[in-house]
Design a protein around this motif. Structure first.
Motif, mmCIF file in Angstrom:
data_model
loop_
_atom_site.group_PDB
_atom_site.id
_atom_site.type_symbol
_atom_site.label_atom_id
_atom_site.label_comp_id
_atom_site.label_asym_id
_atom_site.label_seq_id
_atom_site.Cartn_x
_atom_site.Cartn_y
_atom_site.Cartn_z
ATOM 1 N N LEU A 3 0.816 -1.213 0.000
ATOM 2 C CA LEU A 3 0.000 0.000 0.000
ATOM 3 C C LEU A 3 0.853 1.268 0.000
ATOM 4 N N ASP A 4 2.102 1.173 0.441
ATOM 5 C CA ASP A 4 3.010 2.321 0.349
ATOM 6 C C ASP A 4 3.290 2.634 -1.123
ATOM 7 N N ILE A 5 3.478 1.582 -1.918
ATOM 8 C CA ILE A 5 3.684 1.772 -3.358
ATOM 9 C C ILE A 5 2.425 2.350 -3.988
ATOM 10 N N TRP A 6 1.253 1.826 -3.576
ATOM 11 C CA TRP A 6 -0.009 2.344 -4.122
ATOM 12 C C TRP A 6 -0.187 3.828 -3.793
ATOM 13 N N LYS A 7 0.182 4.228 -2.583
ATOM 14 C CA LYS A 7 0.053 5.644 -2.196
ATOM 15 C C LYS A 7 0.942 6.523 -3.065
ATOM 16 N N GLN A 8 2.157 6.044 -3.348
ATOM 17 C CA GLN A 8 3.061 6.814 -4.208
ATOM 18 C C GLN A 8 2.489 6.960 -5.607
ATOM 19 N N ILE A 9 1.891 5.879 -6.109
ATOM 20 C CA ILE A 9 1.285 5.931 -7.445
ATOM 21 C C ILE A 9 0.130 6.932 -7.463
ATOM 22 N N LYS A 10 -0.714 6.903 -6.425
ATOM 23 C CA LYS A 10 -1.862 7.818 -6.375
ATOM 24 C C LYS A 10 -1.415 9.274 -6.268
ATOM 25 N N ILE A 28 -0.759 -8.145 -7.739
ATOM 26 C CA ILE A 28 -0.197 -7.719 -9.028
ATOM 27 C C ILE A 28 -1.263 -7.049 -9.881
ATOM 28 N N ASN A 29 -2.439 -7.649 -9.970
ATOM 29 C CA ASN A 29 -3.516 -7.085 -10.795
ATOM 30 C C ASN A 29 -3.964 -5.715 -10.293
ATOM 31 N N GLU A 30 -4.074 -5.575 -8.963
ATOM 32 C CA GLU A 30 -4.471 -4.293 -8.391
ATOM 33 C C GLU A 30 -3.455 -3.198 -8.717
ATOM 34 N N THR A 31 -2.170 -3.548 -8.655
ATOM 35 C CA THR A 31 -1.120 -2.576 -8.951
ATOM 36 C C THR A 31 -1.171 -2.166 -10.419
ATOM 37 N N ARG A 32 -1.364 -3.137 -11.298
ATOM 38 C CA ARG A 32 -1.463 -2.843 -12.732
ATOM 39 C C ARG A 32 -2.645 -1.909 -13.018
ATOM 40 N N GLN A 33 -3.810 -2.236 -12.449
ATOM 41 C CA GLN A 33 -5.009 -1.426 -12.685
ATOM 42 C C GLN A 33 -4.844 -0.008 -12.144
ATOM 43 N N LEU A 34 -4.196 0.090 -10.964
ATOM 44 C CA LEU A 34 -3.997 1.411 -10.368
ATOM 45 C C LEU A 34 -3.076 2.266 -11.235
ATOM 46 N N LEU A 35 -2.029 1.658 -11.772
ATOM 47 C CA LEU A 35 -1.114 2.400 -12.638
ATOM 48 C C LEU A 35 -1.842 2.926 -13.874
ATOM 49 N N VAL A 36 -2.634 2.073 -14.504
ATOM 50 C CA VAL A 36 -3.383 2.503 -15.697
ATOM 51 C C VAL A 36 -4.319 3.658 -15.357
ATOM 52 N N GLU A 74 1.915 12.361 -21.490
ATOM 53 C CA GLU A 74 3.206 12.593 -20.851
ATOM 54 C C GLU A 74 4.001 11.319 -20.621
ATOM 55 N N LYS A 75 3.312 10.171 -20.532
ATOM 56 C CA LYS A 75 3.984 8.926 -20.166
ATOM 57 C C LYS A 75 3.557 7.765 -21.056
ATOM 58 N N ARG A 76 4.498 6.874 -21.287
ATOM 59 C CA ARG A 76 4.170 5.551 -21.813
ATOM 60 C C ARG A 76 4.145 4.570 -20.629
ATOM 61 N N LEU A 77 3.201 3.644 -20.645
ATOM 62 C CA LEU A 77 3.125 2.603 -19.617
ATOM 63 C C LEU A 77 3.233 1.264 -20.334
ATOM 64 N N ILE A 78 4.281 0.530 -20.020
ATOM 65 C CA ILE A 78 4.575 -0.711 -20.743
ATOM 66 C C ILE A 78 4.656 -1.875 -19.747
ATOM 67 N N PHE A 79 3.774 -2.858 -19.923
ATOM 68 C CA PHE A 79 3.795 -4.059 -19.087
ATOM 69 C C PHE A 79 4.595 -5.149 -19.797
ATOM 70 N N VAL A 80 5.559 -5.690 -19.074
ATOM 71 C CA VAL A 80 6.432 -6.722 -19.622
ATOM 72 C C VAL A 80 6.187 -8.006 -18.831
ATOM 73 N N ASN A 81 5.576 -9.004 -19.471
ATOM 74 C CA ASN A 81 5.133 -10.197 -18.771
ATOM 75 C C ASN A 81 6.023 -11.411 -19.038
ATOM 76 N N ASN A 82 6.072 -12.292 -18.041
ATOM 77 C CA ASN A 82 6.769 -13.586 -18.152
ATOM 78 C C ASN A 82 8.268 -13.466 -18.460
ATOM 79 N N PRO A 83 9.024 -12.707 -17.666
ATOM 80 C CA PRO A 83 10.476 -12.632 -17.864
ATOM 81 C C PRO A 83 11.157 -13.869 -17.265
ATOM 82 N N TYR A 84 10.976 -15.011 -17.931
ATOM 83 C CA TYR A 84 11.458 -16.292 -17.402
ATOM 84 C C TYR A 84 12.967 -16.305 -17.184
ATOM 85 N N PHE A 85 13.681 -15.409 -17.887
ATOM 86 C CA PHE A 85 15.143 -15.374 -17.743
ATOM 87 C C PHE A 85 15.584 -14.823 -16.390
ATOM 88 N N LEU A 86 14.639 -14.348 -15.582
ATOM 89 C CA LEU A 86 14.979 -13.899 -14.223
ATOM 90 C C LEU A 86 14.944 -15.057 -13.222
#
Length: 336
Positions: A3-10, A28-36, A74-86
């Protein structure tokens, strides 16, 4: 915490890099939706929001977009999914990734892009340079199952996020009634906050009055009545569930699962396992283990084995149609 991250986003304090990893999909889904919701206004979403699957798309293609100026915004928002190499997982690559370019981008990320790396894995390979660099430069959200202390803290923070406060005993009651599913708890907290109004306090009376009982929590209460040998009250809960159109076979399955859990917790505790270890071993939320451990003290081993056998017989009768499907649970409770 999340929720600290969510507050910063808001408050529009965006990081150019976010790393979301773990198996708790809700966080994860809540964070994605909040960013959008917070990053874009109006039609900006159509031009500046994109999502890539790294099992299908090379990372350099993603970075090329991240370094392209946004269109009508002002911003691009890019979601990068399934980075299996990590991860440490050995996987045959469908595409080749230029990871050195990714490392270079992390050193100097684009000021007009927000890159959100979504890794739905339980663990990342901490030995890898790329993993270390992502964690160093990005905002990191570990989306894992919350233990009891973390869950209570999350509920308190989520209430604060809705501009209300909640009493500690109200939190305990809420978990008992609604369970530990974050989707369910969020829905209930939003409802309670709407009812009380901003800057008010949620107490046990409000929780008791408004929070919906999940089937599992109704079954837990039913089992608790069995533990206390209050069979008449257990029957009342069962009849209420039938009135709510719950299927007897589903009710029986949850009752059986609860008694099986009680037996497993009792056996593993005897072998010296702690509650957190048992939760990890059985892949069950620690709060449920704690409650089952309390119930286990009220039964002897032979009692639990007898009950589980009775439930198996009830399941057989129900599935073979030997008697009316509502009767096996009634007979089980009467036999107790």
């Amino acid at each position: 915490m999340i929720l600290d991250i969510w507050k910063q986003i808001k408050s529009k304090q965006y990081s150019p890099i976010y790393l979301l990893y773990g198996t708790e999909a809700f966080l994860i889904n809540e964070t994605r939706q909040l960013l959008v919701k917070e990053v874009f206004q109006g039609e900006e979403t159509d031009f500046n929001l994109s999502s890539y699957d790294l099992e299908e798309t090379p990372i350099e293609e993603v970075l090329e977009e991240a370094e392209t100026l946004p269109f009508l915004g002002e911003k691009r928002l890019i979601f990068v999914n399934n980075p299996y190499f990590l991860t440490a997982e050995k996987k045959k690559d469908k595409v080749e990734h230029n990871l050195s370019k990714f490392e270079a981008y992390l050193k100097e990320p684009s000021p007009f892009s927000i890159l959100v790396v979504n890794a739905p894995y339980e663990k990342l390979d901490e030995r890898k340079k790329l993993t270390k660099e992502l964690k160093r430069v990005g905002q990191v959200l570990e989306a894992k199952k919350l233990n009891e202390r973390e869950l209570k803290g999350w509920i308190k923070q989520r209430a604060s996020f809705n501009h209300v406060e909640i009493d500690d005993d109200a939190i305990d009651l809420m978990i008992v009634l609604a369970g530990t599913n974050l989707f369910m708890l969020t829905s209930e907290l939003d409802k309670l906050a709407l009812y009380t109004g901003e800057h008010q306090r949620i107490n046990t009376e409000i929780v008791e009055k408004l929070v919906s009982r999940s089937l599992e929590q109704n079954i837990f209460t039913l089992v608790e009545k069995v533990v206390q040998r209050k069979i008449d009250e257990a029957l009342r809960i069962y009849y209420d569930l039938l009135k709510q159109k719950e299927e007897p076979i589903k009710i029986l399955a949850v009752i059986t699962g609860q008694f099986r859990l009680i037996y497993q917790v009792k056996e593993l505790s005897r072998r010296g396992y702690g509650q957190q270890q048992i939760a990890g071993f059985l892949k069950v939320h620690p709060f449920r283990i704690k409650m089952a451990a309390g119930q286990a003290k009220m039964f002897k081993d032979e009692d639990l084995i007898k009950i589980i056998n009775m439930l198996a017989d009830a399941d057989y009768q129900m599935k073979t149609g030997a008697i009316n499907k509502e009767m096996p649970i009634e007979l089980f409770l009467f036999h107790l």
